[in-house]
Design an enzyme around this catalytic site. Structure first.
Site, PDB file in Angstrom:
ATOM      1  N   ARG A  76      14.847  -7.715-136.938  1.00 39.01           N
ATOM      2  CA  ARG A  76      16.196  -8.280-136.899  1.00 39.01           C
ATOM      3  C   ARG A  76      16.499  -8.991-138.211  1.00 39.01           C
ATOM      4  NH1 ARG A  76      19.017 -12.712-134.215  1.00 39.01           N
ATOM      5  NH2 ARG A  76      17.047 -13.840-134.114  1.00 39.01           N
ATOM      6  N   LYS A 141       3.826 -14.973-133.534  1.00 42.71           N
ATOM      7  CA  LYS A 141       4.600 -13.781-133.216  1.00 42.71           C
ATOM      8  C   LYS A 141       3.692 -12.594-132.960  1.00 42.71           C
ATOM      9  CE  LYS A 141       8.520 -10.963-134.537  1.00 42.71           C
ATOM     10  NZ  LYS A 141       9.766 -10.870-135.292  1.00 42.71           N
ATOM     11  N   ARG A 280      14.415 -22.337-132.810  1.00 41.11           N
ATOM     12  CA  ARG A 280      13.151 -22.974-133.216  1.00 41.11           C
ATOM     13  C   ARG A 280      12.864 -24.157-132.314  1.00 41.11           C
ATOM     14  NH1 ARG A 280      14.567 -23.441-139.731  1.00 41.11           N
ATOM     15  NH2 ARG A 280      15.352 -21.301-139.961  1.00 41.11           N
TER      16      ARG A 280
END
Length: 282
Positions: A76, A141, A280
């Site tokens: 993205r 991630k 975040r």
């Protein structure tokens, strides 16, 4: 898809065969194999780009492109995807949906649920989801989802790109989150078994989504939400400038249409749809 980073120049060793064998995969899929047409490539620019072009040429729903390496893999907001052959599983799935494009709201979140279900079916538990399209593990991630849509007569073609780190990716700079990998969760499943589990889970989840939308998966997504009930900050990362703070407060999951819900200190619940946004921890 997957671990995002600043662009880097990568070199790969010569390979004589693809890591995925469609015939072996079909055996593992069993009766579900009739729903998929899998093409394994040693290298391409991007599995999403390849499948978007094939969709425009009339490729069937259920078409899959899986690649050992991507010369221009992306996530993205145009981030590059770094992985060495064998260290990640990267593939794209074409799925067509009839009706109003608005019915696809929350699709990336639904896909995240499907991936989490597949990992659990493989004995890999502990993966969480970060709105709108990240797979996370212990704050790192694990992978990512990139969905690109193309309008067709009376339908929408969705190309669903998924990247999952099997092993830690190469060192890099610019990571929005530290990288994570399935190897941290235990024994990494054999690639064919993992891909078969992912495709079966995706088919079941997308069938449900086509009928009932994200609302049918909302509660399950909330249980997988990495920051459910925690304090978060939401930034607008557009225009290439410094991120702009849009909201700060408690993350209350997602609405029935996939919109992020944040309750601010004054008790107001704010909704945010997918855009050039970055969530975040506060």
């Amino acid at each position: 898809m997957g671990a995002d980073s600043a662009p880097a120049n990568l070199t790969f060793p010569a390979m004589t065969a693809c890591l995925i064998d469609p015939v072996r995969l079909a055996t593992l899929l069993g009766p579900a194999r009739v729903r998929f047409d899998v093409d394994a490539l040693a290298e391409c620019d991007s599995t999403n780009s390849v499948l978007l072009a094939r969709a425009a040429g009339g490729a069937a729903s259920g078409s899959v492109v899986v690649a050992d390496r991507q010369a221009a893999g992306r996530g993205r907001r145009g981030r590059a995807w770094q992985s060495a052959p064998g260290d990640a599983l990267t593939f794209s799935l074409l799925w067509r949906f009839a009706g109003d494009p608005g019915r696809l709201a929350g699709l990336s979140l639904a896909v995240g649920v499907a991936v989490a279900r597949a990992l659990a079916a493989c004995g890999l538990r502990g993966a969480a989801l970060k709105w709108p399209n990240d797979l996370v593990l212990d704050g790192g991630k694990l992978g990512g989802i990139l969905i690109e849509l193309a309008a067709e007569r009376g339908a929408m073609a969705a190309v669903i790109g998924i990247g999952i780190n099997l092993l830690p990716p190469p060192p890099g700079v610019g990571y929005s989150l530290p990288p994570a990998a399935l190897a941290q969760m235990g024994t990494v499943p054999e690639r064919h078994q993992l891909l078969a589990a992912l495709l079966e889970s995706l088919a079941a989840t997308l069938d449900l989504f086509a009928v009932a939308g994200f609302a049918a998966l909302r509660d399950e997504w909330g249980q997988l939400n990495a920051w459910q009930g925690q304090q978060v900050r939401l930034f607008d990362s557009g225009a290439g400038g410094a991120p702009t703070l849009l909201a700060e407060g408690r993350c209350d999951g997602a609405d029935a249409d996939g919109a992020l819900l944040i309750t601010t200190a004054d008790g107001r619940c704010q909704r945010f749809l997918v855009g050039d946004l970055s969530l975040r921890a506060a």
